[in-house]
Design an enzyme around this catalytic site. Structure first.
Site, PDB file in Angstrom:
ATOM      1  CE  LYS A 173      -7.057  14.058  -1.039  1.00 52.84           C
ATOM      2  NZ  LYS A 173      -7.618  12.810  -0.479  1.00 52.84           N
ATOM      3  CD  GLU A 249       6.491   8.678  -9.802  1.00 54.41           C
ATOM      4  OE1 GLU A 249       6.723   7.465  -9.922  1.00 54.41           O
ATOM      5  OE2 GLU A 249       7.119   9.554 -10.430  1.00 54.41           O
ATOM      6  CB  CYS A 284       2.495   1.225  -7.649  1.00 54.30           C
ATOM      7  SG  CYS A 284       4.069   1.584  -6.876  1.00 54.30           S
ATOM      8  CD  GLU A 384      -2.560  -0.495 -10.329  1.00 55.92           C
ATOM      9  OE1 GLU A 384      -3.355   0.454 -10.470  1.00 55.92           O
ATOM     10  OE2 GLU A 384      -1.400  -0.348  -9.921  1.00 55.92           O
TER      11      GLU A 384
HETATM   12  P1  NAP Z   1      -6.407   6.929  -6.214  1.00 52.15           P
HETATM   13  O1  NAP Z   1      -7.783   6.422  -6.071  1.00 52.15           O
HETATM   14  O2  NAP Z   1      -5.953   7.439  -7.525  1.00 52.15           O
HETATM   15  O3  NAP Z   1      -6.248   8.075  -5.095  1.00 52.15           O
HETATM   16  C1  NAP Z   1      -5.000   8.695  -4.853  1.00 52.15           C
HETATM   17  C2  NAP Z   1      -5.240  10.037  -4.192  1.00 52.15           C
HETATM   18  O4  NAP Z   1      -5.926  10.892  -5.092  1.00 52.15           O
HETATM   19  C3  NAP Z   1      -6.088   9.997  -2.922  1.00 52.15           C
HETATM   20  O5  NAP Z   1      -5.610  10.948  -2.025  1.00 52.15           O
HETATM   21  C4  NAP Z   1      -7.464  10.378  -3.453  1.00 52.15           C
HETATM   22  O6  NAP Z   1      -8.311  10.914  -2.466  1.00 52.15           O
HETATM   23  C5  NAP Z   1      -7.085  11.443  -4.465  1.00 52.15           C
HETATM   24  N1  NAP Z   1      -8.088  11.698  -5.494  1.00 52.15           N
HETATM   25  C6  NAP Z   1      -9.207  10.997  -5.807  1.00 52.15           C
HETATM   26  N2  NAP Z   1      -9.873  11.587  -6.809  1.00 52.15           N
HETATM   27  C7  NAP Z   1      -9.172  12.696  -7.148  1.00 52.15           C
HETATM   28  C8  NAP Z   1      -9.339  13.716  -8.136  1.00 52.15           C
HETATM   29  N3  NAP Z   1     -10.362  13.724  -8.978  1.00 52.15           N
HETATM   30  N4  NAP Z   1      -8.405  14.693  -8.211  1.00 52.15           N
HETATM   31  C9  NAP Z   1      -7.322  14.695  -7.391  1.00 52.15           C
HETATM   32  N5  NAP Z   1      -7.124  13.762  -6.433  1.00 52.15           N
HETATM   33  C10 NAP Z   1      -8.036  12.771  -6.311  1.00 52.15           C
HETATM   34  O7  NAP Z   1      -5.343   5.837  -5.777  1.00 52.15           O
HETATM   35  P2  NAP Z   1      -5.438   4.884  -4.509  1.00 52.15           P
HETATM   36  O8  NAP Z   1      -6.594   3.980  -4.731  1.00 52.15           O
HETATM   37  O9  NAP Z   1      -5.347   5.688  -3.261  1.00 52.15           O
HETATM   38  O10 NAP Z   1      -4.029   4.094  -4.620  1.00 52.15           O
HETATM   39  C11 NAP Z   1      -3.830   3.029  -5.446  1.00 52.15           C
HETATM   40  C12 NAP Z   1      -3.285   3.455  -6.798  1.00 52.15           C
HETATM   41  O11 NAP Z   1      -2.068   4.185  -6.637  1.00 52.15           O
HETATM   42  C13 NAP Z   1      -2.910   2.292  -7.697  1.00 52.15           C
HETATM   43  O12 NAP Z   1      -3.319   2.576  -9.001  1.00 52.15           O
HETATM   44  C14 NAP Z   1      -1.392   2.254  -7.609  1.00 52.15           C
HETATM   45  O13 NAP Z   1      -0.737   1.655  -8.703  1.00 52.15           O
HETATM   46  C15 NAP Z   1      -1.065   3.695  -7.526  1.00 52.15           C
HETATM   47  N6  NAP Z   1       0.282   3.856  -6.957  1.00 52.15           N
HETATM   48  C16 NAP Z   1       1.324   4.244  -7.770  1.00 52.15           C
HETATM   49  C17 NAP Z   1       2.611   4.350  -7.248  1.00 52.15           C
HETATM   50  C18 NAP Z   1       3.802   4.732  -8.094  1.00 52.15           C
HETATM   51  O14 NAP Z   1       4.860   4.977  -7.545  1.00 52.15           O
HETATM   52  N7  NAP Z   1       3.686   4.788  -9.411  1.00 52.15           N
HETATM   53  C19 NAP Z   1       2.815   4.079  -5.897  1.00 52.15           C
HETATM   54  C20 NAP Z   1       1.733   3.696  -5.112  1.00 52.15           C
HETATM   55  C21 NAP Z   1       0.465   3.607  -5.653  1.00 52.15           C
HETATM   56  P3  NAP Z   1      -9.361   9.948  -1.694  1.00 52.15           P
HETATM   57  O15 NAP Z   1      -8.553   9.004  -0.933  1.00 52.15           O
HETATM   58  O16 NAP Z   1     -10.139  10.894  -0.860  1.00 52.15           O
HETATM   59  O17 NAP Z   1     -10.168   9.281  -2.773  1.00 52.15           O
END
Ligand code: NAP
Ligand code: MG
Length: 481
Positions: A173, A249, A284, A384
Site C-alpha cells: 500500500k 520504522e 526521517c 518532528e
Molecule cells: P504517514 O502519514 O504516517 O503515512 C505513511 C503511510 O501510512 C502512508 O502510506 C499512509 O497512507 C499510510 N497511513 C495513513 N493512515 C494510516 C492508518 N490509519 N493505518 C495504516 N496506514 C496509514 O507518514 P508520511 O507523512 O507518509 O511520511 C513521513 C513520516 O514518515 C515522518 O514521520 C517520517 O519520520 C517517517 N519516516 C520514518 C522513516 C524511518 O526509517 N524510521 C523513514 C522515512 C519516513 P496515505 O499516504 O494514503 O495517507
C-alpha cells in the site's frame, strides 16, 4: 501524465471505484499521476492472491528462484534508474541527484537480499546425547508493506527485499502522494517472467481506509510500516486483535553534536548534509537539532549564516538547485505553523518565510530556516517538523549535550563530530539512538542493521537481522531411542 493501476494476482487493474488519487508536482502544481483509489474489496482480493501464492510452495520453498528474481529486480532497477528517478522528482520534489541516489541504493538492497535469499538459516542445538533441536527459520506468510512519501523507492526496497528473500508474499500500500512512482517501479516485475503470480500485489488508496484494513485483517502475518509515529501507534491498536507481527520504522528528531575539537570545516559540511536540504528536510533521520560546544558556537553561527543563504531554492529537476519545495500544500502549512511557533518561542537566525515571488508562488517553497536560543521543552525542539527548519543549541559540557540530545520521545539517529576517539565512543554510547554516525551523517549500508529506539520504531531492517524480521523460528525437538 502517469496513469497507474493495481497489481493483483499478476494482472493490472483499475479499481471498480472510479475515484482517482491525484499527485501534483510540488514545483508548479501540475498533475503528475492518477492512481486507483481502491476499495476494501480490491485490497481483500490482493490479500487472497498473496495467500494463494504463499500456499503454492513454489516461492517459499525455492530459494534459487527468489535469488534469481531479486537479482533481476536489482539489474532492472539500475537499467531504469533515469526513468524512475525522474518520476520520483516530479512527484516528490526532491533533487534529481537525490532521486538517482535513492534508486541506486534501492538496487543495492535488492542485490544484497538476492544473496541472502539463499542464506535463510536457523541453527541446531544439542541438548544431550539423545536430544537435539532443529531451529528452522520459516517465512511468516503474507506481508503488508505500507510506505511513506518521503523516500518511497528506497523505503519500499528496505522492507520488500528482505520480505521476498525470506519467502513471504506481499501486498503493498504505497503513500498516496507517491503512488505514481511506486507503480512505475512495480511495473519492473512485468519484465521478470519467472515471478509466480500473486507474489507481489500493489493496491493504491487512502491510508486511513486501506491501511486500517491491512492492520486489522487476519490474513496479514506481518505489517512492515514506515511512516509517522502517530500512524504507527494507530497500527499497533488496529493489529492488536490478531496480534499481527509488526515492524515499524517511525519518526525522528535527531541530534547532530559538534564538539570543539572536531575538524570545523568538515563538521559544518556535516551539519548541512545532516539537514537533508536536498529533500527540503523531509527525511526521517534529518539532523534537525544541531548541538554546538560553546567555544565554537559563535564561529558556527557566523559560518552557517554565510553558507545557507547561498543555497539555491528551486526546481529539483534543475542541476543547480540545492533546496527543493516541500511535497504538498498540506506539508507547507504544517511547516509554516511550526515556523510561526518558532518565531514566538525562540530566536530566528535565517529564513522564516514561505517564498511567494515569481515562479515560487506556483509551488510549495519555504526559505531554509534556522532558530537558536530554542527552549528544549518547546514544540520545535520536541516534535518532528519535516521541513527545511533547523534549531541550534549551545552546550558547555558533554553531560549537557547528552541531556539535550536525549530529551525527546524519539531515538532514530544521531551524529557526533570530534577528533577525540574516546569522546566519540563515549557520546555514541550515551545517546539513545538506533544509529549513531561519527564524523559523517546519513550513510547507510545494506549489510548493516538500523532500528529506531524509543518511539522511533519497533524491529530492525537491513542486514541479517532485517532478513530474520520476516521469519519465524520453529523448534523441532528430536529425541532418539
Ligand atoms: P504517514 O502519514 O504516517 O503515512 C505513511 C503511510 O501510512 C502512508 O502510506 C499512509 O497512507 C499510510 N497511513 C495513513 N493512515 C494510516 C492508518 N490509519 N493505518 C495504516 N496506514 C496509514 O507518514 P508520511 O507523512 O507518509 O511520511 C513521513 C513520516 O514518515 C515522518 O514521520 C517520517 O519520520 C517517517 N519516516 C520514518 C522513516 C524511518 O526509517 N524510521 C523513514 C522515512 C519516513 P496515505 O499516504 O494514503 O495517507
Ligand atoms: Mg503524513
Amino acid at each position: 501524465m502517469l496513469s497507474s493501476k493495481n497489481l493483483i494476482n499478476g494482472e493490472w487493474y483499475k479499481s471498480k471505484e472510479n475515484d482517482e488519487l491525484k499527485s501534483y508536482n510540488p514545483v508548479n502544481g501540475e498533475l503528475v499521476s492518477e492512481s486507483p483509489s481502491s476499495t476494501i474489496s480490491d485490497l481483500k482480493n490482493a490479500i487472497d492472491s498473496a495467500r494463494d501464492a504463499f500456499n503454492k510452495d513454489d516461492w517459499k520453498e525455492n530459494h534459487t528462484l527468489r535469488c534469481k528474481v531479486l537479482y533481476q529486480l536489482s539489474d532492472l532497477t539500475k537499467k531504469y534508474i533515469n526513468e524512475i528517478a525522474k518520476t520520483l522528482t516530479l512527484e516528490n520534489g526532491k533533487t534529481l541527484s537525490d532521486s538517482m541516489m535513492e534508486v541506486k541504493i534501492s538496487a543495492d538492497l535488492y542485490e544484497y537480499y538476492a544473496g541472502m535469499a539463499r542464506n535463510v538459516y536457523g541453527r541446531t542445538v544439542t541438548h544431550n546425547s539423545k536430544s537435539l533441536s532443529l531451529l528452522i527459520r520459516e517465512p511468516l506468510g503474507v506481508a503488508g508493506v505500507i510506505t511513506p512519501w518521503n523516500a518511497p523507492i528506497i523505503l519500499l526496497a528496505r522492507s520488500l527485499a528482505p520480505a521476498l528473500a525470506a519467502g513471504n508474499t506481499v501486498v503493498i500500500k504505497p503513500a498516496s502522494l507517491t503512488s505514481g512512482v511506486t507503480y512505475e517501479f512495480i511495473k519492473l516485475f512485468n519484465l521478470i517472467p519467472d515471478l509466480p503470480k500473486g507474489v507481489i500485489n500493489l493496491v493504491s488508496g487512502s491510508g486511513s481506509k486501506l491501511g486500517t484494513e491491512l492492520a486489522k485483517n487476519s490474513g496479514i502475518d506481518i505489517i512492515t510500516f514506515t511512516g509517522s509515529t502517530e500512524v504507527g501507534k494507530e497500527i499497533v491498536r488496529n493489529s492488536a486483535e490478531n496480534l499481527t507481527r509488526l515492524s515499524l520504522e517511525l519518526g525522528g528528531k535527531s541530534p547532530n553534536i559538534i564538539l570543539k575539537d572536531a575538524d570545523f570545516e568538515t563538521a559544518i559540511k556535516g551539519a548541512i548534509t545532516g539537514a537533508c536540504l536536498s529533500t527540503a528536510g523531509q527525511i526521517c533521520y534529518t539532523g534537525t537539532r544541531i548541538l554546538v560546544e560553546k567555544s565554537v558556537y559563535k564561529k558556527f553561527m557566523n559560518k552557517i549564516k554565510t553558507i545557507i543563504p547561498k543555497m539555491l531554492v528551486g526546481d529539483g529537476m534543475k542541476s543547480d538547485t540545492n533546496i527543493p519545495p516541500v511535497i504538498s500544500s498540506g506539508q507547507l502549512e504544517t511547516v509554516m505553523d511550526y515556523i510561526e511557533y518558532g518565531k514566538n518561542n525562540a530566536k530566528l537566525l535565517l529564513g522564516g518565510n514561505q517564498m511567494l515571488e515569481g515562479e515560487y508562488k506556483k509551488g510549495n517553497f519555504i526559505e531554509p530556516t534556522v532558530f537558536y536560543d530554542v527552549p528544549v521543552e518547546s514544540k520545535i525542539s520536541q516534535e518532528e517538523i519535516f521541513g527545511p527548519v533547523l534549531s541550534v543549541f549551545e552546550f558547555e559540557t558533554e553531560d549537557q549535550a547528552i541531556d539535550i540530545a536525549n530529551n525527546t520521545v524519539y531515538g532514530l539517529a544521531a551524529a557526533v563530530w570530534t577528533n577525540n576517539i574516546n569522546k566519540a565512543i563515549s557520546l555514541a554510547r550515551k545517546v539513545n539512538a538506533g544509529t549513531v554516525w561519527v564524523n559523517n551523517y546519513g550513510k547507510n549500508y545494506s549489510a548493516a542493521e538500523s532500528a529506531g529506539f524509543k518511539q522511533s520504531g519497533i524491529g530492525t531492517l537491513r542486514g541479517l537481522e532485517g532478513l530474520n524480521e520476516f521469519t519465524q523460528l520453529k523448534n523441532v525437538i528430536i529425541e532418539t531411542e
